[in-house]
Structures are given as C-alpha cells and as structure tokens.
Design an enzyme around this catalytic site. Structure first.
Site, PDB file in Angstrom:
ATOM      1  N   CYS A  10      80.764 -13.381 -75.447  1.00  0.00           N
ATOM      2  CA  CYS A  10      81.135 -12.172 -75.768  1.00  0.00           C
ATOM      3  C   CYS A  10      82.587 -11.183 -74.645  1.00  0.00           C
ATOM      4  O   CYS A  10      82.470 -11.948 -73.997  1.00  0.00           O
ATOM      5  CB  CYS A  10      79.855 -11.366 -75.329  1.00  0.00           C
ATOM      6  SG  CYS A  10      80.352 -10.156 -77.040  1.00  0.00           S
ATOM      7  N   CYS A  92      80.111 -12.603 -80.023  1.00  0.00           N
ATOM      8  CA  CYS A  92      80.209 -11.146 -81.103  1.00  0.00           C
ATOM      9  C   CYS A  92      82.144 -11.219 -81.598  1.00  0.00           C
ATOM     10  O   CYS A  92      83.052 -12.786 -81.016  1.00  0.00           O
ATOM     11  CB  CYS A  92      80.014 -10.228 -79.231  1.00  0.00           C
ATOM     12  SG  CYS A  92      81.877 -10.470 -78.501  1.00  0.00           S
ATOM     13  N   CYS A 100      89.662 -19.450 -76.645  1.00  0.00           N
ATOM     14  CA  CYS A 100      88.929 -19.258 -74.544  1.00  0.00           C
ATOM     15  C   CYS A 100      89.515 -20.733 -74.363  1.00  0.00           C
ATOM     16  O   CYS A 100      90.204 -21.635 -74.540  1.00  0.00           O
ATOM     17  CB  CYS A 100      87.576 -21.225 -75.817  1.00  0.00           C
ATOM     18  SG  CYS A 100      86.607 -19.392 -76.882  1.00  0.00           S
TER      19      CYS A 100
END
Length: 170
Positions: A10, A92, A100
């Site tokens: 998140c 989220c 990422c």
C-alpha cells in the site's frame, strides 16, 4: 509444500497492508497444509511512519499479535538478502497504479482494493468500525486463499487464483 511468501503493498504501509500482513500470519498460525508467511510494505511511507494506531487497536482487540509490525518501504524487499516473494498483492488503489520494483523470481501479482479506513471521518467509534470492517473484508479473502487446494497455489496458477479472489469475493 514450501512456504509461500506474500507481500502486501500500500502507499504508506500503515493501515490496509498492515492489517493484511497481521491477519494472514494469524490465520495460518498452527494450521497444517500450505504454509504462508506474510509481509507488508509501502511505496512511499512517510518519514518515521508508524502503523495506524486504529489498525493496531482493532488487531489487538481481535487477539492478533502486533508486536512485530512496523511500517517499511518496499525497497527492503528488493534487496539481495530479502525473502523471495511468491505473491505480491496491492491493497489500495494508489499502489495499484504505481510501478512496482523488480523482485527476483517474478512473483505472481494481484490487486485486492479496499477503501482506506484512515479516510473515514466521524466519531472514534465510527473510525474504529471502519478499520474493523476493512479487517473483516481482508480476512474473508485470506481465509479463501489459505483454504485453496495445493494445485491452485502452484506458481503457474497462483497469479490467476489470486486475481480471481479479487473478483469473486469483494
């Protein structure tokens, strides 16, 4: 079967990802069959970020250990000596759209979006209820994940399985 390492991501690693890490580790305590180990991190935790006190409160109220929980950056899990991740789940909407970092082994990925309980305004009781509701939503998906047959958790199936859980059990 080996242990499957699951990383929950998140933005700040203070509420939803912390709830998911603690809940998965709690669910699998003392169970037989597939073993899971949960971790959590944030894409941009604030300086000196700590887990949200209301997240810690609802976990403790549910009898879930919190003493090991801390907010951390996802950079910790990209280091050479970090645990190998088998599954990375964003929890989220902010983290779902972010790029990422690369994790060795190309783990399966999925997005299980939950509303941010930290955004709820109102009385203390209403705010605690928002965290409790989020914890219960996370718990439902995690119980389904840990109860899956071993063939659904093989590397080739894990990504599709995790993504299906997001669709069918919101």
């Amino acid at each position: 079967m080996n242990t499957l390492n699951v990383l929950f991501l998140c933005t700040h690693n203070s509420a939803r990802s912390i709830l998911a890490e603690a809940m998965l580790n709690h669910i699998v305590q003392g169970t037989s069959g597939t073993h899971f180990k949960a971790f959590s991190a944030g894409s941009s935790p604030r300086e000196n970020q700590q887990p949200n006190p209301l997240a810690m409160q609802v976990l403790k109220s549910a009898g879930i250990a919190t003493d090991y929980l801390r907010s951390k950056t996802w950079d910790e899990f990209a280091l050479p000596d970090a645990p190998h991740m088998d599954l990375v789940i964003t929890v989220c909407d902010n983290a779902a759209g972010e790029v990422c970092p690369y994790w060795p082994g190309q783990p399966a990925t999925a997005h299980w979006g939950y509303p941010d309980p930290s955004d709820v305004q109102g009385t203390d009781e209403e705010r605690v209820a928002a965290f409790r509701n989020t914890m219960h939503m996370i718990q439902k998906r995690l119980q389904l994940l840990v109860s899956l047959p071993a063939d659904k958790l093989q590397k080739t199936m894990l990504q599709n399985t995790a993504r299906e859980l997001a669709k069918d059990h919101a």
